[in-house]
Scaffold this active site. Sequence first.
Site, PDB file in Angstrom:
ATOM      1  N   GLY A   1       0.837  -1.192   0.000  1.00 32.34           N
ATOM      2  CA  GLY A   1       0.000   0.000   0.000  1.00 32.34           C
ATOM      3  C   GLY A   1       0.873   1.244   0.000  1.00 32.34           C
ATOM      4  O   GLY A   1       0.645   2.192   0.750  1.00 32.34           O
ATOM      5  N   HIS A   2       1.892   1.208  -0.844  1.00 28.52           N
ATOM      6  CA  HIS A   2       2.794   2.346  -0.972  1.00 28.52           C
ATOM      7  C   HIS A   2       3.648   2.189  -2.221  1.00 28.52           C
ATOM      8  O   HIS A   2       3.688   1.116  -2.835  1.00 28.52           O
ATOM      9  CB  HIS A   2       3.702   2.492   0.267  1.00 28.52           C
ATOM     10  CG  HIS A   2       4.406   1.238   0.678  1.00 28.52           C
ATOM     11  ND1 HIS A   2       5.522   0.762   0.031  1.00 28.52           N
ATOM     12  CD2 HIS A   2       4.146   0.351   1.668  1.00 28.52           C
ATOM     13  CE1 HIS A   2       5.918  -0.359   0.619  1.00 28.52           C
ATOM     14  NE2 HIS A   2       5.095  -0.641   1.611  1.00 28.52           N
ATOM     15  N   ALA A   3       4.330   3.273  -2.577  1.00 24.74           N
ATOM     16  CA  ALA A   3       5.346   3.252  -3.637  1.00 24.74           C
ATOM     17  C   ALA A   3       6.617   3.860  -3.043  1.00 24.74           C
ATOM     18  O   ALA A   3       6.607   4.390  -1.931  1.00 24.74           O
ATOM     19  CB  ALA A   3       4.872   4.064  -4.838  1.00 24.74           C
TER      20      ALA A   3
END
Length: 139
Positions: free
Chosen positions: A54-56
């Site tokens: 749930g991130h980059a």
Amino acid sequence: MKTSSKGLAGLIDLPVITDPRGDLTFVEGCNHVPFDIARVYFLYNVPVDAERGGHAHRELRQVIFALSGSFRVSVDNGQTREEYWLRDPRKGILVERMIWREMDAFSQGAVCMVLASHPYDEGDYIRDHSTFLKEVSGS
Ligand code: TYD
């Protein structure tokens, strides 16, 4: 380096040495993965209904393996979303910088190993998807 690309993520196929005592797989930075390995981390004891990721990352490059069990990795470049299932400890996926990733559907007892190009840096994370969309469209 044995790397192919089906789409948003590169597919990495590690070597295996098989003999009657079992299988041995190894990984060398800048050889089997396209960066020097600065950090290795593991996910384990993951509840089957948990969602990870749930991130980059702005700079970090990672290769993700299922050392045991299986799970799904979804990747998104802001325009296209793809899903990969990891279930073979020899096969990893290369997640490049500025790719949003989510991981779920962990099987009971699954172990995820991640090889990372940099030490941990919370400032490198983009944890908000709308911020990611803005940054990726401008980069
Ligand atoms: P995070 O990267 O969000 O986990 P995942 O993507 O697997 O769901 O990290 C979860 C927490 O752990 C967060 O507080 C940051 C911390 N962390 C470290 O301290 N060092 C690390 O190397 C990693 C990967 C995470």
